[in-house]
Design a protein around this motif. Structure first.
Motif, PDB file in Angstrom:
ATOM      1  N   THR A 160       1.319 -10.687  18.241  1.00  0.00           N
ATOM      2  CA  THR A 160       2.946 -10.223  18.543  1.00  0.00           C
ATOM      3  C   THR A 160       3.516  -9.586  16.987  1.00  0.00           C
ATOM      4  OG1 THR A 160       2.343 -12.212  17.067  1.00  0.00           O
ATOM      5  CG2 THR A 160       2.607 -12.866  18.886  1.00  0.00           C
ATOM      6  N   ARG A 161       4.777  -9.618  17.357  1.00  0.00           N
ATOM      7  CA  ARG A 161       5.291  -8.541  16.088  1.00  0.00           C
ATOM      8  C   ARG A 161       5.248  -9.353  14.817  1.00  0.00           C
ATOM      9  NH1 ARG A 161      12.165  -8.382  16.416  1.00  0.00           N
ATOM     10  NH2 ARG A 161      11.297  -7.468  18.584  1.00  0.00           N
ATOM     11  N   ARG A 162       5.054 -10.959  14.542  1.00  0.00           N
ATOM     12  CA  ARG A 162       4.352 -11.235  12.982  1.00  0.00           C
ATOM     13  C   ARG A 162       2.855 -11.506  12.638  1.00  0.00           C
ATOM     14  NH1 ARG A 162       4.780 -17.713  10.778  1.00  0.00           N
ATOM     15  NH2 ARG A 162       3.493 -17.127   8.904  1.00  0.00           N
ATOM     16  N   ALA A 163       2.377 -11.080  14.086  1.00  0.00           N
ATOM     17  CA  ALA A 163       0.722 -10.781  13.624  1.00  0.00           C
ATOM     18  C   ALA A 163       0.538  -9.318  13.402  1.00  0.00           C
ATOM     19  CB  ALA A 163       0.079 -11.134  14.817  1.00  0.00           C
ATOM     20  N   LEU A 164       1.003  -8.705  14.059  1.00  0.00           N
ATOM     21  CA  LEU A 164       1.362  -7.146  13.294  1.00  0.00           C
ATOM     22  C   LEU A 164       2.053  -6.222  12.482  1.00  0.00           C
ATOM     23  CD1 LEU A 164       1.699  -5.287  17.641  1.00  0.00           C
ATOM     24  CD2 LEU A 164      -0.659  -5.543  16.685  1.00  0.00           C
ATOM     25  N   ASP A 165       2.599  -7.226  12.179  1.00  0.00           N
ATOM     26  CA  ASP A 165       2.976  -7.182  10.450  1.00  0.00           C
ATOM     27  C   ASP A 165       1.897  -6.861   9.023  1.00  0.00           C
ATOM     28  OD1 ASP A 165       4.463  -6.314   7.742  1.00  0.00           O
ATOM     29  OD2 ASP A 165       6.166  -7.689   8.697  1.00  0.00           O
ATOM     30  N   LEU A 166       1.477  -5.944   8.934  1.00  0.00           N
ATOM     31  CA  LEU A 166       0.124  -6.691   8.353  1.00  0.00           C
ATOM     32  C   LEU A 166       0.419  -6.702   7.091  1.00  0.00           C
ATOM     33  CD1 LEU A 166      -2.351  -3.974   9.524  1.00  0.00           C
ATOM     34  CD2 LEU A 166      -1.963  -6.140  10.262  1.00  0.00           C
ATOM     35  N   GLU A 167       2.046  -5.908   6.452  1.00  0.00           N
ATOM     36  CA  GLU A 167       2.691  -6.373   5.121  1.00  0.00           C
ATOM     37  C   GLU A 167       2.173  -5.504   4.282  1.00  0.00           C
ATOM     38  OE1 GLU A 167       1.803 -10.595   3.631  1.00  0.00           O
ATOM     39  OE2 GLU A 167       3.974 -11.177   5.357  1.00  0.00           O
ATOM     40  N   GLN A 168       2.170  -6.035   2.488  1.00  0.00           N
ATOM     41  CA  GLN A 168       2.151  -4.607   1.807  1.00  0.00           C
ATOM     42  C   GLN A 168       0.014  -4.751   2.358  1.00  0.00           C
ATOM     43  OE1 GLN A 168       3.608  -4.511  -1.976  1.00  0.00           O
ATOM     44  NE2 GLN A 168       1.777  -4.832  -2.605  1.00  0.00           N
ATOM     45  N   ALA A 169       0.224  -3.222   1.934  1.00  0.00           N
ATOM     46  CA  ALA A 169      -1.839  -2.767   1.780  1.00  0.00           C
ATOM     47  C   ALA A 169      -1.647  -1.532   1.386  1.00  0.00           C
ATOM     48  CB  ALA A 169      -1.935  -2.143   3.487  1.00  0.00           C
ATOM     49  N   ALA A 170      -2.374  -0.900   1.101  1.00  0.00           N
ATOM     50  CA  ALA A 170      -3.552   0.205   0.090  1.00  0.00           C
ATOM     51  C   ALA A 170      -4.167   0.947   1.152  1.00  0.00           C
ATOM     52  CB  ALA A 170      -4.194  -0.928  -1.289  1.00  0.00           C
ATOM     53  N   LEU A 171      -4.299   1.981   1.288  1.00  0.00           N
ATOM     54  CA  LEU A 171      -4.757   3.004   1.372  1.00  0.00           C
ATOM     55  C   LEU A 171      -5.553   3.916   0.907  1.00  0.00           C
ATOM     56  CD1 LEU A 171      -5.387   4.643   4.579  1.00  0.00           C
ATOM     57  CD2 LEU A 171      -3.711   6.547   3.417  1.00  0.00           C
ATOM     58  N   GLN A 172      -6.745   2.977   0.753  1.00  0.00           N
ATOM     59  CA  GLN A 172      -7.807   3.935  -0.374  1.00  0.00           C
ATOM     60  C   GLN A 172      -8.344   4.785   0.245  1.00  0.00           C
ATOM     61  OE1 GLN A 172      -9.873   0.303  -1.216  1.00  0.00           O
ATOM     62  NE2 GLN A 172      -8.348  -1.017  -1.736  1.00  0.00           N
ATOM     63  N   ILE A 173      -8.463   5.717  -0.690  1.00  0.00           N
ATOM     64  CA  ILE A 173      -9.152   7.137  -0.561  1.00  0.00           C
ATOM     65  C   ILE A 173      -9.536   7.735  -1.720  1.00  0.00           C
ATOM     66  CG2 ILE A 173      -7.986   9.521   0.225  1.00  0.00           C
ATOM     67  CD1 ILE A 173      -5.440   8.733  -0.264  1.00  0.00           C
ATOM     68  N   GLN A 174     -11.139   7.356  -0.855  1.00  0.00           N
ATOM     69  CA  GLN A 174     -12.731   9.025  -1.565  1.00  0.00           C
ATOM     70  C   GLN A 174     -12.903  10.260  -1.561  1.00  0.00           C
ATOM     71  OE1 GLN A 174     -14.893   5.608  -0.565  1.00  0.00           O
ATOM     72  NE2 GLN A 174     -16.065   6.818   0.810  1.00  0.00           N
ATOM     73  N   ASP A 175     -13.662  10.027  -2.529  1.00  0.00           N
ATOM     74  CA  ASP A 175     -13.878  11.716  -2.174  1.00  0.00           C
ATOM     75  C   ASP A 175     -15.394  12.157  -1.084  1.00  0.00           C
ATOM     76  OD1 ASP A 175     -16.024  11.336  -3.396  1.00  0.00           O
ATOM     77  OD2 ASP A 175     -15.010  12.012  -5.560  1.00  0.00           O
ATOM     78  N   ASP A 176     -15.357  13.272  -0.853  1.00  0.00           N
ATOM     79  CA  ASP A 176     -17.046  13.461  -0.039  1.00  0.00           C
ATOM     80  C   ASP A 176     -18.309  12.876  -1.019  1.00  0.00           C
ATOM     81  OD1 ASP A 176     -14.898  13.925   2.021  1.00  0.00           O
ATOM     82  OD2 ASP A 176     -15.350  16.439   1.431  1.00  0.00           O
ATOM     83  N   GLN A 177     -18.003  12.671  -2.196  1.00  0.00           N
ATOM     84  CA  GLN A 177     -18.948  12.440  -2.601  1.00  0.00           C
ATOM     85  C   GLN A 177     -19.210  10.364  -2.521  1.00  0.00           C
ATOM     86  OE1 GLN A 177     -19.070  14.069  -6.240  1.00  0.00           O
ATOM     87  NE2 GLN A 177     -19.024  16.466  -5.470  1.00  0.00           N
ATOM     88  N   GLY A 178     -18.215   9.989  -1.653  1.00  0.00           N
ATOM     89  CA  GLY A 178     -18.031   8.839  -1.942  1.00  0.00           C
ATOM     90  C   GLY A 178     -17.465   8.155  -3.437  1.00  0.00           C
ATOM     91  N   GLU A 179     -16.988   8.356  -4.261  1.00  0.00           N
ATOM     92  CA  GLU A 179     -16.195   7.708  -5.043  1.00  0.00           C
ATOM     93  C   GLU A 179     -14.443   7.716  -5.155  1.00  0.00           C
ATOM     94  OE1 GLU A 179     -17.405   7.061  -7.873  1.00  0.00           O
ATOM     95  OE2 GLU A 179     -19.463   7.875  -7.289  1.00  0.00           O
ATOM     96  N   PRO A 180     -14.540   6.835  -5.888  1.00  0.00           N
ATOM     97  CA  PRO A 180     -12.827   6.755  -5.962  1.00  0.00           C
ATOM     98  C   PRO A 180     -12.297   7.914  -6.295  1.00  0.00           C
ATOM     99  CG  PRO A 180     -13.658   4.863  -6.162  1.00  0.00           C
ATOM    100  CD  PRO A 180     -14.951   5.559  -6.244  1.00  0.00           C
ATOM    101  N   LEU A 181     -11.122   8.609  -5.465  1.00  0.00           N
ATOM    102  CA  LEU A 181     -10.135   8.845  -6.048  1.00  0.00           C
ATOM    103  C   LEU A 181      -8.638   8.699  -6.243  1.00  0.00           C
ATOM    104  CD1 LEU A 181      -9.372  12.590  -6.382  1.00  0.00           C
ATOM    105  CD2 LEU A 181      -9.380  12.363  -4.243  1.00  0.00           C
ATOM    106  N   THR A 182      -7.940   8.152  -5.071  1.00  0.00           N
ATOM    107  CA  THR A 182      -6.993   7.245  -5.051  1.00  0.00           C
ATOM    108  C   THR A 182      -6.675   6.394  -4.280  1.00  0.00           C
ATOM    109  OG1 THR A 182      -4.566   7.841  -5.633  1.00  0.00           O
ATOM    110  CG2 THR A 182      -5.659   9.837  -4.159  1.00  0.00           C
ATOM    111  N   GLU A 183      -5.063   5.613  -4.630  1.00  0.00           N
ATOM    112  CA  GLU A 183      -4.733   5.546  -3.208  1.00  0.00           C
ATOM    113  C   GLU A 183      -3.331   5.866  -2.972  1.00  0.00           C
ATOM    114  OE1 GLU A 183      -5.609   1.408  -3.943  1.00  0.00           O
ATOM    115  OE2 GLU A 183      -3.739   0.003  -5.104  1.00  0.00           O
ATOM    116  N   ARG A 184      -2.635   5.438  -2.396  1.00  0.00           N
ATOM    117  CA  ARG A 184      -0.670   4.966  -1.410  1.00  0.00           C
ATOM    118  C   ARG A 184      -1.023   3.261  -0.989  1.00  0.00           C
ATOM    119  NH1 ARG A 184      -1.093   7.941  -4.599  1.00  0.00           N
ATOM    120  NH2 ARG A 184      -0.445  10.459  -4.466  1.00  0.00           N
ATOM    121  N   LEU A 185      -0.191   2.697  -1.598  1.00  0.00           N
ATOM    122  CA  LEU A 185       0.421   1.978  -1.544  1.00  0.00           C
ATOM    123  C   LEU A 185       1.890   1.813  -0.157  1.00  0.00           C
ATOM    124  CD1 LEU A 185       0.794  -0.282  -4.602  1.00  0.00           C
ATOM    125  CD2 LEU A 185      -0.961  -0.088  -3.421  1.00  0.00           C
TER     126      LEU A 185
END
Length: 364
Positions: A160-185
């Motif tokens: 449903t349209r409501r179910a597919l609206d995941l609302e506010q999320a963070a795209l969390q990004i890590q480097d190739d060593q597995g360490e946190p780098l940044t995120e985009r809201l």
């Protein structure tokens, strides 16, 4: 449970991206590739009529350009990452574009506006007007080869349209060593999904691009460099221009804010290589590396520098700093402008802040 790695033809790949629910903390899914992360953000456009130049304004103008109205009851307006095609021949107008968060002069504002880039006055105009952008559909953000979390699987099954609206999320990004780098809201709204050629049980998840601000294309090489991990030698940024140094500093800051730092004992001696401190990003990059080594962070503006001097970023007072080639910073940073155009000495203010924070500086 979403795995952090998956196997593919005998090679072990780490999931670089995680789409996480901001409110509840669960992961919607993880993947190794995101299409649409880089692009051209929506920019505000301003026409400055009756433009009287004090400097050439063409190409990239500055990371922070201030438009200062003569009416002192109004605050200056900030235009970030400003660009211009210059003043068309035979006209008295200048067009500026930049990231303005849709803020600007009040509707119907009339009156003289002066423009500066934080260091130099660029000119003035008799009137300014915002040009409304043409309606263009933004490309989607596509998470390719996504391993679904239980919550996402349930939402897609519901459909449903409501179910597919995941609302506010963070795209969390890590480097190739597995360490946190940044995120985009972002506001994550699913527009489509399909099986992925990346592997069985993986999907390509398409999110509404209108709800995501892409990373500018000029910053892509900087990000790709940091995807490999932090630099192992100081000064990896020195060959960059001011605009790209700013992008480098953004990643240095965002990475540092996702890591814990153990403060050194008081009395530590630091040394700053000042040969390349020719602009404000260079100042903070050199200072960050002096305190925290290659790719290190120690402030990205005056307020952040003050915070770092209070602890939690590997510094404890008192300490000493030998600033080599300080004349370079004095030459390039002594003449600065506040947002409303008042002159001040940025180099001197930094020295005062360091002294107040217990850092005894020797200029060489």
């Amino acid at each position: 449970m979403i795995p952090t790695v998956h196997e593919d033809e005998g090679h072990r790949w780490r999931a670089r991206y995680k789409l996480a629910d901001e409110e509840h903390g669960h992961a919607w899914g993880v993947c190794t590739e995101v299409e649409g992360l880089f692009g051209e953000p929506q920019r505000g456009t301003y026409e400055l009529f009756g433009w009287v130049p004090q400097a050439e304004v063409r190409g990239w103008v500055g990371g922070r350009v201030w438009l200062v109205p003569d009416d002192e009851t109004l605050d200056p307006w900030l235009l970030e990452d400003a660009q211009s095609v210059g003043q068309p021949l035979g006209t008295d107008r200048l067009v500026l574009t930049g990231l303005d968060d849709y803020e600007g002069p009040p509707e119907g504002h009339r009156g003289r506006v002066r423009v500066h880039d934080g260091h130099h006055w660029l000119g003035s105009c008799r009137e300014i007007a915002r040009v409304l952008p043409s309606q263009q559909s933004a490309p989607p953000l596509v998470l390719r080869g996504l391993t679904q979390g239980d919550q996402l699987r349930a939402a897609l099954m519901n459909g449903t349209r409501r179910a597919l609206d995941l609302e506010q999320a963070a795209l969390q990004i890590q480097d190739d060593q597995g360490e946190p780098l940044t995120e985009r809201l972002l506001w994550a709204r699913v527009s489509a999904w399909r099986p992925s050629f990346h592997g069985t049980d993986l999907i390509d998840l398409e999110l509404d691009g209108e709800l995501f601000t892409p990373v500018p294309e000029y910053a892509r090489p900087i990000w790709e460099r940091w995807f490999a991990g932090p630099p192992d030698t100081q000064g990896a940024w020195v060959g960059l221009d001011t605009r790209r140094r700013g992008a480098w500093l953004d990643l240095v800051r965002e990475r540092a804010c996702r890591r814990t730092h153990r403060d050194r004992p008081a009395g530590h001696a630091y040394e700053l290589d000042g040969r390349h401190v020719t602009d404000e990003p260079g100042l903070y990059l050199a200072l960050g590396e002096a305190v925290n080594g290659p790719g290190g962070y120690f402030g990205g503006c005056l307020a952040a520098l003050d915070d770092c001097l209070r602890g939690t970023f590997a510094y404890a007072a008192p300490a000493t700093l030998l600033w080599q080639d300080a004349a370079t910073a004095r030459k390039h940073l002594s003449q600065a402008l506040t947002p409303d155009g008042q002159p001040y000495d940025l180099f001197g203010v930094v020295l005062d802040l360091l002294a107040e924070g217990g850092m005894r500086v020797t200029l060489a």
